[in-house]
Design an enzyme around this catalytic site. Structure first.
Site, short mmCIF file in Angstrom:
data_model
loop_
_atom_site.label_atom_id
_atom_site.label_comp_id
_atom_site.label_asym_id
_atom_site.label_seq_id
_atom_site.Cartn_x
_atom_site.Cartn_y
_atom_site.Cartn_z
N SER A 1 0.85 -1.18 0.00
CA SER A 1 0.00 0.00 0.00
C SER A 1 0.89 1.23 0.00
O SER A 1 2.11 1.14 0.07
CB SER A 1 -0.89 0.00 1.24
OG SER A 1 -0.10 0.36 2.36
N LYS A 2 0.23 2.37 -0.05
CA LYS A 2 0.91 3.67 -0.05
C LYS A 2 1.94 3.80 1.08
O LYS A 2 2.94 4.50 0.95
CB LYS A 2 -0.13 4.79 0.09
CG LYS A 2 -0.62 5.30 -1.23
CD LYS A 2 0.13 6.56 -1.62
CE LYS A 2 0.12 6.87 -3.10
NZ LYS A 2 1.42 6.82 -3.72
N ARG A 3 1.63 3.12 2.20
CA ARG A 3 2.55 3.19 3.35
C ARG A 3 3.95 2.73 2.96
O ARG A 3 4.94 3.12 3.56
CB ARG A 3 2.06 2.25 4.46
CG ARG A 3 1.07 2.84 5.40
CD ARG A 3 0.78 1.89 6.55
NE ARG A 3 0.48 0.54 6.10
CZ ARG A 3 1.26 -0.50 6.31
NH1 ARG A 3 2.39 -0.37 6.97
NH2 ARG A 3 0.90 -1.71 5.88
N HIS A 4 4.02 1.85 1.96
CA HIS A 4 5.32 1.33 1.56
C HIS A 4 6.04 2.25 0.56
O HIS A 4 7.10 1.93 0.09
CB HIS A 4 5.16 -0.06 0.93
CG HIS A 4 4.61 -1.07 1.88
ND1 HIS A 4 3.33 -1.55 1.80
CD2 HIS A 4 5.17 -1.67 2.96
CE1 HIS A 4 3.14 -2.42 2.79
NE2 HIS A 4 4.24 -2.50 3.50
N GLY A 5 5.43 3.37 0.24
CA GLY A 5 6.04 4.28 -0.75
C GLY A 5 5.19 4.31 -2.00
O GLY A 5 3.99 4.09 -1.95
#
Ligand code: GLU
Length: 504
Positions: free
Chosen positions: A261-265
């Site tokens: 997800s976005k959390r990973h970049g």
């Protein structure tokens, strides 16, 4: 081993919904479909699934098609290309009445029914189910209505949806090419909507109708769709149609093994393009998410991937989206590029307004840049303007901003550093051959003379000449800067250390 039991030419499709920026996982699906089609000499079809009108996002379709083009995934049928099953956009197919007719077919053969339950009733039902700790879902209220009741409903002109009649007993079994037979209990799947009250089909109906009409032989899609597939299989059954082969591709995880997800970049494909990853790298990297050629090769051309591909090489285990590996791979691809090609690419980036600092005149010297490329080629990981500018600006600047503290090396003070830089300037002035090898020999001798370690003298010089602690090999840098600028920078740094300002 054959890929599947299917005979005849492979027809696969990529069926994106234009509801956002295309995600890497989504393009991985497109890519594996494309590779499978090209490997088998089949067809790759692009179909736009835009029936969820509320979730549509402006510009999304252009970005999806742009991402396909950037990756080089050309389609045989689809938007802008046409084909025997035009149109390839579901909202346009809806206008042709395709989905309403299909829903009607299911009503007529007893596999679907009209439902006039109001949103209020459904809401109350949900609340009651929650209060009773039951799973939520439609209770079949309209399923068993008599003909008279249905006629009365239709006379009232109530908003109507069409629901699929889920069999109340038995099991649903389908074969997943990667996982084998999967069995589901239909009683857990309530009667679901296939045609909405605005006349739009839901995804379940629309994609089946289209996959059937378009002769899709294999559905390669993400594992997230497995839980919907029993519904699809029941519908195929209801229509009396042969379902395609189902190949659910592995889920993508971030390095911490949670869902990517976005959390990973970055997760939008075009962000990688904008950050300087090459399309060839991205193609190669995405192909390895859930597939392997069965050998140890990781860096492969698009042709090799197409040649080696087989469904047997797909793996159902989750795949990790590893950005470090992507950067490494991009470096490999960048190093494979001929200097001239890379130089042309860098020129465009460096000349952009946010490339080299504004103070550097454009156009920049093309030949000079080509001379510099070998110095940075090894260290390039991506074509990133800021990074490139940092790596190369000092070659184009007349003067560079120095931090005196960075010039002074461990075990030296300002005076000793300044004096070493003065001696270096003199050595540079007198160097007979201004080439890397002889310069290096000369400066190693100077280290002995000045009783300095190479690390100390070379470190001070590196910062003096480039204003950076990390830079290309020192003596190549001197050659690229040229004698005059190298001498001037060494002297300027010395003066800065001694007087706090350069003496011009
Ligand atoms: N429109 C669906 C999606 O967004 C397609 C799923 C499928 O491939 O069946 O991803």
């Amino acid at each position: 081993m054959t890929d599947t039991s299917h005979t005849g030419p492979v027809r696969v499709r990529y069926a994106p919904s234009p509801t956002g920026d295309p995600h890497v996982g989504n393009l991985r699906t497109a890519l594996l479909n494309w590779v499978f089609a090209r490997h088998t000499g089949g067809q790759f079809i692009v179909r736009i699934e835009d029936t969820d009108r509320e979730r549509m996002l402006d510009g999304s379709l252009d970005r999806i098609l742009g991402a396909l083009e950037w990756l080089g995934l050309d389609w045989d049928e689809g938007p802008g290309k046409g084909g025997p099953f035009e149109p390839y956009v579901q909202s346009e197919r809806k206008v042709l009445g395709k989905y309403a007719e299909a829903a009607q077919q299911l009503i007529e053969n007893g596999h679907a029914y009209k439902c006039t339950c109001t949103p209020e009733r459904l809401d109350q039902l949900r609340q009651r189910q929650r209060a009773e700790k039951k799973s939520t879902g439609y209770d079949g209220y309209c399923r068993n209505k008599s003909d008279e009741e249905r006629e009365a409903d239709s006379a009232q002109g109530l908003a109507t949806v069409v629901r699929f009649k889920v069999p109340l007993e038995g099991e649903v079994v389908f074969n997943d090419v990667l996982r084998g037979p999967l069995t589901f209990d239909p009683s857990l799947l309530q009667d679901f909507v296939i045609l909405k009250s605005d006349g739009y089909p839901t995804y379940h109906l629309a994609h089946i109708v289209d996959d059937h009409e378009m002769g899709i032989t294999h559905v390669l899609r993400s594992e997230e769709w497995i839980s919907s597939t029993p519904r699809h299989v029941m519908m195929y059954d209801g229509f009396g149609w042969e379902p395609p082969e189902f190949v659910h591709l592995s889920i993508l995880l971030g390095p911490d093994r949670s869902k990517l997800s976005k959390r990973h970049g970055d997760t939008a494909l075009l962000e990688f393009r904008d950050k300087g990853f090459l399309p060839g790298t991205m193609f190669n990297f995405l192909s390895l998410l859930g597939w392997s050629a069965g050998d140890d090769e990781e860096v492969m051309t698009r042709e090799q991937i197409v040649e080696k591909f087989s469904l047997d090489g797909l793996n159902a285990a989750p795949s990790i989206f590893d950005i470090t590996k992507l950067e490494w791979m991009n470096g490999v691809y960048l190093r494979q590029l001929p200097v001239e090609t890379l130089s042309e690419m860098l020129l465009l980036e460096l000349e952009a307004p946010d490339g080299l600092p504004e103070s550097i005149c454009r156009p920049i010297d093309r030949d000079y840049l080509t001379q510099l490329v070998p110095l940075v080629h090894e260290r390039l990981k991506k074509i990133d303007r800021e990074e490139l500018s940092g790596m190369l600006a000092y070659f184009f600047q007349d003067t560079i901003e120095l931090d005196p503290a960075e010039v002074v090396q461990k075990g030296m003070d300002e005076a000793a550093t300044a004096s070493a830089l003065e001696s270096s300037a003199t050595a540079l002035e007198s160097a007979e051959l201004f080439e890397a090898k002889p310069l290096e020999a000369q400066f190693r001798a100077l280290c002995v003379e000045l009783d300095l370690k190479p690390r100390q003298l070379f470190g001070a010089l590196r910062v003096a000449l480039t204003a950076r602690k990390v830079a290309p090999p020192l003596f190549d840098t001197m050659v690229a800067l040229g004698r005059d600028r190298s001498v001037a920078r060494a002297r300027r740094a010395a003066s800065l250390l001694l007087h706090g300002q350069p003496i011009s």
